[in-house]
Design a protein around this motif. Structure first.
Motif, PDB file in Angstrom:
ATOM      1  N   ILE A   1      -8.897 -11.316 -52.389  1.00 12.97           N
ATOM      2  CA  ILE A   1      -8.017 -10.834 -51.323  1.00 12.97           C
ATOM      3  C   ILE A   1      -7.021 -11.930 -50.974  1.00 12.97           C
ATOM      4  O   ILE A   1      -7.386 -13.105 -50.865  1.00 12.97           O
ATOM      5  N   TRP A   2      -5.774 -11.557 -50.803  1.00 14.45           N
ATOM      6  CA  TRP A   2      -4.717 -12.505 -50.447  1.00 14.45           C
ATOM      7  C   TRP A   2      -4.550 -12.514 -48.929  1.00 14.45           C
ATOM      8  O   TRP A   2      -4.443 -11.466 -48.298  1.00 14.45           O
ATOM      9  N   LEU A   3      -4.516 -13.695 -48.342  1.00 17.24           N
ATOM     10  CA  LEU A   3      -4.361 -13.837 -46.900  1.00 17.24           C
ATOM     11  C   LEU A   3      -2.875 -13.854 -46.540  1.00 17.24           C
ATOM     12  O   LEU A   3      -2.104 -14.664 -47.061  1.00 17.24           O
ATOM     13  N   LEU A   4      -2.490 -12.962 -45.649  1.00 17.96           N
ATOM     14  CA  LEU A   4      -1.116 -12.894 -45.152  1.00 17.96           C
ATOM     15  C   LEU A   4      -1.122 -13.273 -43.670  1.00 17.96           C
ATOM     16  O   LEU A   4      -1.357 -12.430 -42.809  1.00 17.96           O
ATOM     17  N   PRO A   5      -0.882 -14.536 -43.357  1.00 24.53           N
ATOM     18  CA  PRO A   5      -0.813 -14.933 -41.944  1.00 24.53           C
ATOM     19  C   PRO A   5       0.370 -14.247 -41.273  1.00 24.53           C
ATOM     20  O   PRO A   5       1.425 -14.059 -41.888  1.00 24.53           O
ATOM     21  N   ASN A   6       0.199 -13.852 -40.007  1.00 22.62           N
ATOM     22  CA  ASN A   6       1.337 -13.279 -39.289  1.00 22.62           C
ATOM     23  C   ASN A   6       1.581 -13.999 -37.972  1.00 22.62           C
ATOM     24  O   ASN A   6       0.691 -14.653 -37.427  1.00 22.62           O
ATOM     25  N   THR A   7       2.797 -13.878 -37.484  1.00 24.40           N
ATOM     26  CA  THR A   7       3.206 -14.588 -36.279  1.00 24.40           C
ATOM     27  C   THR A   7       3.182 -13.679 -35.054  1.00 24.40           C
ATOM     28  O   THR A   7       3.975 -13.847 -34.126  1.00 24.40           O
TER      29      THR A   7
ATOM     30  N   GLU B   1      -4.492 -22.738 -51.438  1.00 27.33           N
ATOM     31  CA  GLU B   1      -3.637 -23.898 -51.176  1.00 27.33           C
ATOM     32  C   GLU B   1      -2.163 -23.600 -51.400  1.00 27.33           C
ATOM     33  O   GLU B   1      -1.292 -24.152 -50.704  1.00 27.33           O
ATOM     34  N   TYR B   2      -1.867 -22.733 -52.358  1.00 25.80           N
ATOM     35  CA  TYR B   2      -0.468 -22.481 -52.704  1.00 25.80           C
ATOM     36  C   TYR B   2       0.059 -21.191 -52.066  1.00 25.80           C
ATOM     37  O   TYR B   2       1.121 -20.701 -52.438  1.00 25.80           O
ATOM     38  N   ASN B   3      -0.664 -20.669 -51.106  1.00 23.37           N
ATOM     39  CA  ASN B   3      -0.238 -19.462 -50.403  1.00 23.37           C
ATOM     40  C   ASN B   3       0.764 -19.836 -49.309  1.00 23.37           C
ATOM     41  O   ASN B   3       0.396 -20.431 -48.297  1.00 23.37           O
ATOM     42  N   SER B   4       2.029 -19.475 -49.528  1.00 23.87           N
ATOM     43  CA  SER B   4       3.074 -19.766 -48.549  1.00 23.87           C
ATOM     44  C   SER B   4       3.599 -18.485 -47.896  1.00 23.87           C
ATOM     45  O   SER B   4       4.688 -18.476 -47.327  1.00 23.87           O
ATOM     46  N   PHE B   5       2.821 -17.407 -47.991  1.00 26.55           N
ATOM     47  CA  PHE B   5       3.236 -16.130 -47.410  1.00 26.55           C
ATOM     48  C   PHE B   5       3.181 -16.197 -45.879  1.00 26.55           C
ATOM     49  O   PHE B   5       2.315 -16.840 -45.298  1.00 26.55           O
ATOM     50  N   VAL B   6       4.101 -15.483 -45.243  1.00 26.74           N
ATOM     51  CA  VAL B   6       4.035 -15.295 -43.790  1.00 26.74           C
ATOM     52  C   VAL B   6       4.651 -13.952 -43.446  1.00 26.74           C
ATOM     53  O   VAL B   6       5.723 -13.598 -43.921  1.00 26.74           O
ATOM     54  N   LYS B   7       3.915 -13.180 -42.658  1.00 30.57           N
ATOM     55  CA  LYS B   7       4.483 -11.962 -42.075  1.00 30.57           C
ATOM     56  C   LYS B   7       5.168 -12.374 -40.781  1.00 30.57           C
ATOM     57  O   LYS B   7       4.509 -12.784 -39.827  1.00 30.57           O
TER      58      LYS B   7
END
Length: 279
Positions: free
Chosen positions: A83-89, A115-121
């Motif tokens: 599962i890919w983590l999508l942090p949101n603001t 470590e290389y996950n640069s995603f942001v909602k």
């Protein structure tokens, strides 16, 4: 038109591969899930499993205290290899606040082994009554985060001009709302969303307002690349069953879109041939 990255083998429909590509990541599911409002952690985990999602979005403000990394936290109950983590603001009212929270989100991804996950909602919402996103604040935050090599997925009101501006800035997707957050009203902005889809060269994710599986079907039928769902599942009487239903709805809508529906006619047409029948 069938997308160029789709490998279609109609001899066996189960063999169809139609992955979702966002930035440099490939996902097998076109259903994204939020993690709020569930009755308990067990129901949340089971619903996520039933949905077969590839992407989970989490509000970083909820995870700022160290207690959030205890063993009974949902983040520690999920398999982050699949599962890919999508942090949101969520909860940010200014561009500056959203930028700070996005940075914290990247640190949490590292803690989860991505470590290389640069995603942001990206959510910038100063309006506490209607929860409508701020277009100017969103543009400002998106421009900065993109310059810092974040993969930005902005949550927006379905404004086709704003969507195009964000795409041209370098956003990896645009995420127009279907209707107000948590309302379950379905696609109340259908025409605008269709315009956004027609003009976009990045994935369009319908986010907010989906209330049931038929809403997900409709979003996918008009060409959305994915949907993001939280309340419709978390607040259903049986969330696990609704998660399964919406998963199936996403598949049904996507296949219908790729199949290209028949043209609507102004009158009835017989489905059986009339040639060769006696008068």
């Amino acid at each position: 038109m069938i997308s160029s990255n789709m490998n279609v083998t109609f001899e066996n429909l189960s063999d169809i591969t139609d992955d979702l590509v966002i930035g440099d990541q490939v996902f097998t599911s076109r259903l994204m899930l939020g993690t709020g409002k569930y009755r308990n952690l067990g129901v949340a985990k089971q619903s996520i499993e039933c949905s077969q999602t590839s992407i989970i979005t989490v509000a970083i403000r909820r995870l700022q205290s160290s207690s959030n990394f205890q063993p009974n936290n949902l983040l520690n109950m999920l398999d982050w290899k699949s599962i890919w983590l999508l942090p949101n603001t969520a909860g940010c009212t200014t561009a500056e606040d959203a930028i700070k929270i996005a940075t914290l989100g990247h640190e949490i991804c590292k803690k989860m082994g991505q470590e290389y996950n640069s995603f942001v909602k990206l959510e910038v919402i100063p309006d506490s009554k209607y929860l409508l996103p701020d277009p100017i604040g969103t543009l400002k935050a998106a421009e900065y985060l993109i310059s810092k090599n974040y993969t930005v997925l902005p949550y927006i009101y379905p404004d086709p001009m704003l969507a195009k501006q964000l795409e041209e800035l370098g956003c990896a997707t645009v995420m127009p709302l279907g209707s107000p957050i948590g309302s379950g009203q379905g696609l109340q902005n259908l025409e605008n969303i269709q315009i956004i889809i027609e003009n976009a060269s990045v994935p369009v994710v319908v986010d907010a307002g989906i209330g049931t599986a038929s809403d997900a079907v409709k979003a996918m039928e008009i060409g959305a690349s994915a949907v993001l769902v939280n309340s419709a599942i978390a607040q259903a009487k049986f969330p696990q069953l609704m998660a399964k239903a919406i998963n199936l709805g996403v598949h049904a809508g996507r296949y219908a879109y790729l199949a290209e529906r028949m043209k609507k006619l102004s009158r009835a047409m017989p489905s059986s041939p009339s040639i060769g029948f006696p008068n």
